[in-house]
Motif scaffolding. Structure first.
Motif, PDB file in Angstrom:
ATOM      1  N   HIS A  75       0.818  -1.148   0.240  1.00 30.72           N
ATOM      2  CA  HIS A  75      -0.079   0.124  -0.035  1.00 30.72           C
ATOM      3  C   HIS A  75       0.790   1.057  -0.128  1.00 30.72           C
ATOM      4  O   HIS A  75       1.882   1.197   0.441  1.00 30.72           O
TER       5      HIS A  75
ATOM      6  N   PRO B  27      -6.534  -5.872   0.546  1.00 33.00           N
ATOM      7  CA  PRO B  27      -7.811  -6.511  -0.580  1.00 33.00           C
ATOM      8  C   PRO B  27      -8.120  -7.902  -0.100  1.00 33.00           C
ATOM      9  O   PRO B  27      -9.324  -8.254  -0.691  1.00 33.00           O
TER      10      PRO B  27
ATOM     11  N   PRO C  35     -11.147  -1.660  -1.796  1.00 36.16           N
ATOM     12  CA  PRO C  35      -9.746  -0.989  -2.127  1.00 36.16           C
ATOM     13  C   PRO C  35      -9.674  -0.357  -3.428  1.00 36.16           C
ATOM     14  O   PRO C  35      -8.706   0.473  -3.525  1.00 36.16           O
TER      15      PRO C  35
ATOM     16  N   GLU D 121      -6.682   4.008  -5.919  1.00 35.36           N
ATOM     17  CA  GLU D 121      -6.501   3.150  -4.727  1.00 35.36           C
ATOM     18  C   GLU D 121      -7.050   3.791  -3.556  1.00 35.36           C
ATOM     19  O   GLU D 121      -6.894   5.037  -3.327  1.00 35.36           O
ATOM     20  N   ARG D 122      -7.702   3.012  -2.478  1.00 41.66           N
ATOM     21  CA  ARG D 122      -8.547   3.771  -1.622  1.00 41.66           C
ATOM     22  C   ARG D 122      -7.629   4.473  -0.510  1.00 41.66           C
ATOM     23  O   ARG D 122      -8.117   5.746  -0.220  1.00 41.66           O
ATOM     24  N   ASP D 123      -6.659   3.997   0.138  1.00 46.24           N
ATOM     25  CA  ASP D 123      -5.649   4.712   1.328  1.00 46.24           C
ATOM     26  C   ASP D 123      -5.159   5.792   0.630  1.00 46.24           C
ATOM     27  O   ASP D 123      -5.024   6.716   1.284  1.00 46.24           O
TER      28      ASP D 123
END
Ligand code: AMP
Length: 731
Positions: A28, A613, A671, A686-688
């Motif tokens: 990540h 994920p 995600p 991408e989520r974060d």
């Protein structure tokens, strides 16, 4: 592990990378600085010295107060009285300042307000998004029973799929699936019918039931956190009670409840004395009502009773492990703590059968270098904290009893961190000697820290040969293993031959008990009896099933040692049992992955579940940027490819703003998101990190599949594809 008669329980993250033989790590991006975590784990605090300083200051204030009164009574000089009052006031100020420090220390060490608020925020999001809900809610619900809604169900099935892959597949375990309804005889043999109890007290007026140890625990915690006036000694005593809580007898527990004046929390009515309550749900099997049964409180017994067949299936070879995932039922006395203490839950259990004389593990080297927080019993006894220990060292130094137990501790660590559990809030706590069942060789609990404190989520126990022996005895079926010797071995065996005629004449109806007691003697006892009989002709011999001594004469038993050729060794295997409470793990995962970040306009906090994920309920969402047929067709085409690739996803064609759609999916922990903003290429976010790349429509599904399954990392994808400008669709 739950020891009979007492419930054993003590009391986010990024970079949780799924890593196994089949997957490469998924990296990540680091968490953006704007991310706010609501709950920070507590720090150790100088509580004792503050309590002592406060007690000293209190007595100084009292002495000075007495001095002021004496001066006034003695009509001393005004200046002298004023000086004494000034000194008194400054002592009071110092006292107030120590009180403030102690209060701050207590609230930072417990962080209780912090924890409550954090827990509330997490559970509000979970319930609103239907991760889980109270069962039978329209009828008011039932304490301790919960339903998983769609995203919760998906997370659970992902966790179980990973469990199967990480344990069952990796170790070639034999998976079984046994009934929940279990006849009484099985649970009688295992000890559950007699001893699977918690201590309960009742409100003497209303009859409401409470777990006695929980009331005492709450009282001690409350005093420690809120009462500034207790002395350091009293605080020590309360902490000691908390440490030995699981071990208190009904009498001790009752005495403490009386001593502290603990009453029913809801009514303040007096409480009954504690008494054991069996936690199993009782039923009867069939219409006659003649076959008593129970809903199983664990899945393990189903494996033990099948040992003989499983051993045969495994080619009569040890070691081997059997595994089972299934529902377990415990009629908890007063379940609170949401998903952590429920009356029906999913257990995933492994019973690894091993030769008691050889508990080495061929794959131990694969986990020996792992380092993580361990809390051996010596550290607990000396009041220290858990510390980072290398697993290889823990086994080599005998802190962990044997390699096989150590191997499973290591595998459990990899499993939990692979799911996304924060390593800093995971520790392996060894059971204290008196906390362990008498037959167990060593037990460790994987405890995860949550807003409820440290929670036992996996019990890993070396249960020696207890379970198989218990079922052998009750069923008469020998649940044993054999080791064939390459060459027959000459061995000396003890032969105890009771002379039945003599014993029958002497003991009549009790002859069976006497014969069994003689035959059950161990070598040392038998040889001592033989020597006594030779010198004294008759001796007193205790028969436990009769509960008394009987006189044994020399003519009643022949004891000798004979040489014999043995072709094999027959023994009862030891069992090493990792037992996973799936609901507890999932709840801790929710807490560890939850965070909030401000919306772009900074006018609200948005919730995010940063699931890896692997566990995310949905791997990807697909949205057309605006409502138009062309974009919707592209979205449908990508959706078709994702379905073909086996990637769970969701299309959102509502006209809501893209920012709102992202916020909705972040809250579900999705995600990746594909935004269709042209007919040839799309944006993948991408989520974060909220990073976005551009990918061809044709490639989109396969890129998502690769990152979702950990075949490629996001960092790698980020390097490969053109970036989408950040003033993008995100908001
Ligand atoms: P035990 O057999 O008591 O060691 O329990 C095995 C595992 O089941 C524990 O490590 C917990 O994770 C889980 N567990 C036990 N009791 C409950 C409960 N009432 N609700 C949810 N999980 C539980």
């Amino acid at each position: 592990m739950r020891k009979f008669s007492a419930f054993i329980t003590s009391s986010a993250s990024f970079g949780h990378y799924f890593c196994s033989n089949r997957f490469t790590p998924l990296l990540h991006s680091p968490p953006p600085p704007s991310i706010i975590r609501h709950f920070t784990p507590p720090m150790a605090a100088p509580e004792d010295s503050l309590r002592k300083a406060l007690a000293d200051k209190l007595s100084e204030v009292e002495n000075q107060g007495n001095q002021v009164r004496a001066l006034k009574a003695g009509k001393a000089d005004k200046s002298e009285i004023d000086a004494a009052i000034e000194a008194l006031n400054s002592l009071k100020l110092e006292k107030a300042s120590i009180e403030k420090d102690l209060q701050a220390t207590l609230s930072s060490s417990e962080g209780s307000g912090n924890r409550e608020a954090f827990r509330q925020a997490v559970s509000n999001t979970l319930e609103r998004r239907l991760f889980y809900i109270k069962s039978f809610n329209i009828y008011g619900g039932v304490a301790g029973l919960y339903d998983y809604g769609p995203p919760g169900c998906a997370v659970k099935s992902n966790v179980l799929a990973f469990w199967r892959q990480h344990f069952v597949l990796e170790e070639n375990m034999l998976e079984v699936d046994c009934p929940c309804v279990t006849p009484e005889v099985v649970l009688k043999a295992s000890g559950h019918v007699d001893k699977f109890t918690d201590l309960m007290v009742k409100d003497e007026k209303t009859g409401t039931c409470y777990r006695a140890d929980h009331l005492l625990k709450d009282f001690c915690n409350d005093k420690l956190q809120k009462d500034l006036n207790i002395t350091a000694e009293k605080a020590k005593e309360l902490k000691h009670i908390l440490a030995v809580l699981d071990d208190l007898s009904p009498e001790d527990l009752g005495a403490k409840i009386k001593e502290f004046g603990i009453t029913a929390p809801d009514t303040k009515n007096p409480l009954s004395d504690p008494y054991p309550f069996n936690l199993m749900f009782q039923t009867s099997i069939g219409p006659s009502g003649l076959i008593p049964g129970y809903l199983r409180p664990e899945t393990a017994q189903g494996i033990f009773v099948n040992f003989k067949d499983l051993y045969y299936y495994n080619g009569n070879k040890l070691p081997f492990a059997a595994a089972q995932i299934g529902q377990a039922f415990r009629n908890e006395i007063s379940p609170r703590q949401g998903l952590l203490r429920v009356r029906e839950f999913t257990l995933a259990e492994i019973e690894h059968f091993v030769d008691p004389e050889d508990k080495s593990h061929p794959k131990f080297a694969e986990v020996a270098e792992l380092e993580f927080l361990m809390f051996p019993r010596e550290l607990q006894m000396s009041g220290e904290s858990a510390k980072t220990i290398r697993l290889g060292e823990a086994v080599a130094k005998g802190i962990v009893n044997n390699e096989t137990l150590g191997y499973f501790i290591g595998r459990v660590y990899l499993f939990l961190t692979g799911l996304g559990i924060d390593k800093k809030r995971l520790r392996f706590r060894q059971h204290l000697a008196n906390e362990m069942a008498h037959y167990a060789a060593d037990c460790w609990d994987a405890e995860i820290e949550s807003s409820y404190g440290w929670i036992e989520c996996v019990g890993i126990a070396d249960r020696s040969a207890y379970d198989l022996r218990a079922h052998t005895e009750k069923s008469g079926e020998a649940l044993v293993a054999h080791e064939k010797y390459p060459e027959p071995r000459e061995v000396e065996v003890l032969v105890i031959a009771p002379v039945k005629k003599e014993i029958g004449l002497a003991f009549k109806g009790n002859q069976k008990n006497v014969i069994e007691a003689l035959e059950a003697m161990k070598e040392q006892e038998a040889m001592a009896l033989k020597a006594d009989l030779e010198s004294k002709e008759e001796v007193e011999f205790y028969v436990c099933t009769l509960g008394k001594n009987v006189t044994i004469k020399k003519s009643m038993v022949k004891i000798s040692k004979e040489k014999k050729k043995e072709h094999q060794r027959v023994f009862t295997p030891s069992v090493i049992e990792p037992s996973f409470g799936i609901g507890r793990i999932i709840y801790c995962l929710f807490e560890h992955t939850y965070y909030t970040r401000p919306s772009k306009a900074a006018d609200q906090q948005l919730n995010v579940f940063g699931f890896p994920p692997l566990v995310a309920p949905i791997k990807c969402t697909v949205f057309p940027l605006v409502q138009n047929h062309q974009y919707e067709d592209v979205a449908k085409e990508i959706s078709k490819s994702l379905t073909a690739a086996g990637i769970s996803h969701k299309i959102d064609i509502t006209g809501t703003s893209i920012g709102k759609r992202y916020a909705r999916t972040d809250e579900l922990g999705v995600p990746f998101a594909i935004t269709v903003d042209s007919t040839s290429s799309v944006t993948l976010r991408e989520r974060d990190s909220k990073d976005q790349i551009r990918v061809d429509v044709k490639e989109a599904a396969s890129v998502v599949k690769d990152v979702a399954e950990g075949v490629r990392s996001w960092a790698d994808v980020w390097e490969t594809f053109p970036h989408h400008s950040s003033a993008s669709a995100d908001e």
